[in-house]
Design a protein around this motif. Structure first.
Motif, PDB file in Angstrom:
ATOM      1  N   ASN A  27      -5.187   0.266   5.114  1.00 50.53           N
ATOM      2  CA  ASN A  27      -5.966  -0.956   5.137  1.00 50.53           C
ATOM      3  C   ASN A  27      -5.104  -2.055   4.551  1.00 50.53           C
ATOM      4  O   ASN A  27      -5.030  -2.218   3.329  1.00 50.53           O
ATOM      5  N   ASN A  28      -4.387  -2.784   5.438  1.00 50.34           N
ATOM      6  CA  ASN A  28      -3.340  -3.703   4.952  1.00 50.34           C
ATOM      7  C   ASN A  28      -3.894  -5.111   4.725  1.00 50.34           C
ATOM      8  O   ASN A  28      -4.222  -5.795   5.661  1.00 50.34           O
ATOM      9  N   ASN A  29      -4.030  -5.490   3.455  1.00 49.07           N
ATOM     10  CA  ASN A  29      -4.419  -6.882   3.235  1.00 49.07           C
ATOM     11  C   ASN A  29      -3.284  -7.620   2.535  1.00 49.07           C
ATOM     12  O   ASN A  29      -3.288  -7.797   1.328  1.00 49.07           O
TER      13      ASN A  29
ATOM     14  N   GLY B 236       4.749  -4.441  10.013  1.00 49.31           N
ATOM     15  CA  GLY B 236       3.479  -5.062   9.619  1.00 49.31           C
ATOM     16  C   GLY B 236       2.780  -4.400   8.442  1.00 49.31           C
ATOM     17  O   GLY B 236       1.754  -4.892   7.972  1.00 49.31           O
ATOM     18  N   LYS B 237       3.309  -3.292   7.952  1.00 48.01           N
ATOM     19  CA  LYS B 237       2.697  -2.621   6.793  1.00 48.01           C
ATOM     20  C   LYS B 237       3.483  -3.022   5.540  1.00 48.01           C
ATOM     21  O   LYS B 237       4.716  -2.917   5.514  1.00 48.01           O
ATOM     22  N   THR B 238       2.771  -3.447   4.524  1.00 42.23           N
ATOM     23  CA  THR B 238       3.456  -3.932   3.323  1.00 42.23           C
ATOM     24  C   THR B 238       3.887  -2.771   2.432  1.00 42.23           C
ATOM     25  O   THR B 238       3.081  -1.885   2.118  1.00 42.23           O
ATOM     26  N   CYS B 239       5.152  -2.810   2.031  1.00 41.74           N
ATOM     27  CA  CYS B 239       5.737  -1.708   1.244  1.00 41.74           C
ATOM     28  C   CYS B 239       6.501  -2.267   0.052  1.00 41.74           C
ATOM     29  O   CYS B 239       6.905  -3.426   0.046  1.00 41.74           O
ATOM     30  N   VAL B 240       6.704  -1.402  -0.922  1.00 44.29           N
ATOM     31  CA  VAL B 240       7.629  -1.707  -2.001  1.00 44.29           C
ATOM     32  C   VAL B 240       8.627  -0.552  -2.071  1.00 44.29           C
ATOM     33  O   VAL B 240       8.240   0.614  -1.930  1.00 44.29           O
ATOM     34  N   CYS B 241       9.889  -0.895  -2.246  1.00 43.88           N
ATOM     35  CA  CYS B 241      10.925   0.128  -2.143  1.00 43.88           C
ATOM     36  C   CYS B 241      11.821   0.091  -3.382  1.00 43.88           C
ATOM     37  O   CYS B 241      12.328  -0.972  -3.755  1.00 43.88           O
ATOM     38  N   MET B 242      11.995   1.244  -3.994  1.00 43.63           N
ATOM     39  CA  MET B 242      12.913   1.335  -5.141  1.00 43.63           C
ATOM     40  C   MET B 242      14.301   1.689  -4.636  1.00 43.63           C
ATOM     41  O   MET B 242      14.527   2.815  -4.179  1.00 43.63           O
TER      42      MET B 242
ATOM     43  N   LEU C  51      -0.950   0.375  -9.985  1.00 41.26           N
ATOM     44  CA  LEU C  51      -1.645  -0.845 -10.398  1.00 41.26           C
ATOM     45  C   LEU C  51      -1.429  -2.004  -9.420  1.00 41.26           C
ATOM     46  O   LEU C  51      -2.207  -2.952  -9.402  1.00 41.26           O
ATOM     47  N   LEU C  52      -0.379  -1.891  -8.601  1.00 35.98           N
ATOM     48  CA  LEU C  52      -0.168  -2.905  -7.544  1.00 35.98           C
ATOM     49  C   LEU C  52      -1.079  -2.643  -6.344  1.00 35.98           C
ATOM     50  O   LEU C  52      -1.164  -3.464  -5.441  1.00 35.98           O
ATOM     51  N   GLY C  53      -1.682  -1.448  -6.311  1.00 41.12           N
ATOM     52  CA  GLY C  53      -2.554  -1.107  -5.184  1.00 41.12           C
ATOM     53  C   GLY C  53      -1.953  -0.106  -4.214  1.00 41.12           C
ATOM     54  O   GLY C  53      -2.508   0.138  -3.135  1.00 41.12           O
ATOM     55  N   VAL C  54      -0.813   0.478  -4.591  1.00 34.64           N
ATOM     56  CA  VAL C  54      -0.165   1.457  -3.704  1.00 34.64           C
ATOM     57  C   VAL C  54      -1.018   2.723  -3.594  1.00 34.64           C
ATOM     58  O   VAL C  54      -1.535   3.225  -4.593  1.00 34.64           O
TER      59      VAL C  54
ATOM     60  N   LYS D  98       0.837  -1.206   0.000  1.00 35.26           N
ATOM     61  CA  LYS D  98       0.000   0.000   0.000  1.00 35.26           C
ATOM     62  C   LYS D  98       0.873   1.258   0.000  1.00 35.26           C
ATOM     63  O   LYS D  98       0.395   2.359  -0.207  1.00 35.26           O
ATOM     64  N   VAL D  99       2.156   1.056   0.323  1.00 35.95           N
ATOM     65  CA  VAL D  99       3.098   2.187   0.396  1.00 35.95           C
ATOM     66  C   VAL D  99       4.286   1.893  -0.512  1.00 35.95           C
ATOM     67  O   VAL D  99       4.804   0.772  -0.495  1.00 35.95           O
ATOM     68  N   ALA D 100       4.695   2.895  -1.292  1.00 35.58           N
ATOM     69  CA  ALA D 100       5.923   2.767  -2.090  1.00 35.58           C
ATOM     70  C   ALA D 100       6.918   3.810  -1.601  1.00 35.58           C
ATOM     71  O   ALA D 100       6.534   4.939  -1.251  1.00 35.58           O
ATOM     72  N   ILE D 101       8.185   3.406  -1.576  1.00 34.08           N
ATOM     73  CA  ILE D 101       9.257   4.310  -1.121  1.00 34.08           C
ATOM     74  C   ILE D 101      10.297   4.397  -2.236  1.00 34.08           C
ATOM     75  O   ILE D 101      10.762   3.354  -2.728  1.00 34.08           O
TER      76      ILE D 101
END
Ligand SMILES: O=P(O)(O)O[C@H]1O[C@H](CO)[C@@H](O)[C@H]1O
Ligand SMILES: Nc1nc2[nH]cnc2c(=O)[nH]1
Length: 289
Positions: free
Chosen positions: A285-287, A75-81, A105-108, A26-29
């Motif tokens: 809202n972390n799923n 516990g929060k799902t992230c994607v990081c560049m 499109l990933l839901g971030v 849900k979060v991108a860094i």
């Protein structure tokens, strides 16, 4: 990678990533120069070199590893560049911002941008962390905008507003966190300005930026923020002040990229803690999985 990118191209990359990882961020860094260690805090990592990701551009700048890392921060799902793309590398602005639409499109829902920047504000010191309040997008003002070309309504409107894009609530949370971490003495809030680079500023250019009210200058971030805002993401941004921009003809100092990377190391732990705590306080809202 071709210059004209369409919805299907973003979708193909997003679908490939979704097929390779169980994480649903849900979060991108986006990590700035020398700030790739922000990804090290992610737990349960799945990581992909950019060269393995279909459709992804490649990083060419030292201090930008070129890896996409999925994982959890408290516990929060992230994607990081670990490594971003800059216009001066020869990428079109659509390519430099390609990952942002893939993230959508990933839901971030929230984008955290970080960068290394030179300070214009007289009160700033090397090593200060600037919470970005607003930006000046010089290439954008001159017509170099990632949103140029036919608008894709699936992502957002033709004429997106850019006022108040750096989320006020997240800025307040970050300030409060800095206080509780005991680091507020080197935290600032200010205006980031993007210039094209790759050269650093001449003294006359530095004076111009100073007069315009720019607090920190770099060669990134604004296009990513424009694209994120266009597709409805919430944005938070941090600049690490890695050098003072030379504004005086009497000054014999000059900046170089190695010095920028050196200072990035200095604040790596503080930045990692700040980003981790900020993400942990986000209303998400972390799923996962
Ligand atoms: O903005 P990031 O990617 O942090 O990098 C900054 O550092 C590099 C110059 O040292 C430039 O690319 C400038 O934009
Ligand atoms: N344009 C620009 N980018 C930077 N990135 C890190 N420091 C600087 C700087 O002084 N100027």
């Amino acid at each position: 990678m071709k210059d004209q990118i369409c919805y299907d191209d973003y979708q193909k990359t997003a679908s490939w990533l979704l097929s390779q990882t169980q994480h649903r961020p849900k979060v991108a860094i986006i990590c700035g120069s020398g700030l790739g260690m922000l990804a090290d805090a992610l737990k349960c990592q799945d990581s992909f070199p950019y060269s393995d990701i279909p459709g992804f551009p490649q990083s060419t700048v030292q201090g930008h590893a070129g890896r996409l890392v999925f994982g959890e921060l408290k516990g929060k799902t992230c994607v990081c560049m670990q490594g971003r793309f800059h216009m001066y590398e020869g990428h079109s602005l659509c390519k430099t911002t390609f990952p942002v639409r893939v993230f959508k499109l990933l839901g971030v829902e929230t984008l955290i941008v970080t960068n290394a920047a030179g300070s214009l504000a007289d009160s700033y010191q090397v090593g200060d962390i600037m919470i970005i309040k607003d930006h000046i997008n010089f290439p954008g003002l001159a017509g170099l905008n990632p949103l140029n070309g036919p608008n894709d309504d699936k992502f957002g409107p033709r004429f997106p507003p850019m006022s108040g894009v750096y989320d006020k609530d997240l800025r307040k949370i970050a300030f409060d966190l800095c206080k509780s971490m005991g680091v507020s003495q080197f935290v600032q809030e200010g205006v980031y300005c993007m210039v094209g680079g790759p050269n650093f500023e001449s003294i006359a250019e530095a004076r111009l930026l100073h007069r315009l009210g720019v607090d920190a200058v770099g060669m990134s971030t604004a296009p990513e923020v424009v694209v994120a805002t266009h597709c409805g993401m919430r944005v938070f941004g941090l600049s690490l002040i890695t050098n003072k921009v030379v504004k005086s003809y009497n000054d014999t100092e000059s900046v170089n990229h190695e010095a920028v990377l050196e200072v990035s190391k200095l604040r790596s732990q503080t930045l990692q803690m700040l980003v981790t705590e900020l993400v942990s306080r986000m209303d998400i809202n972390n799923n996962t999985t």
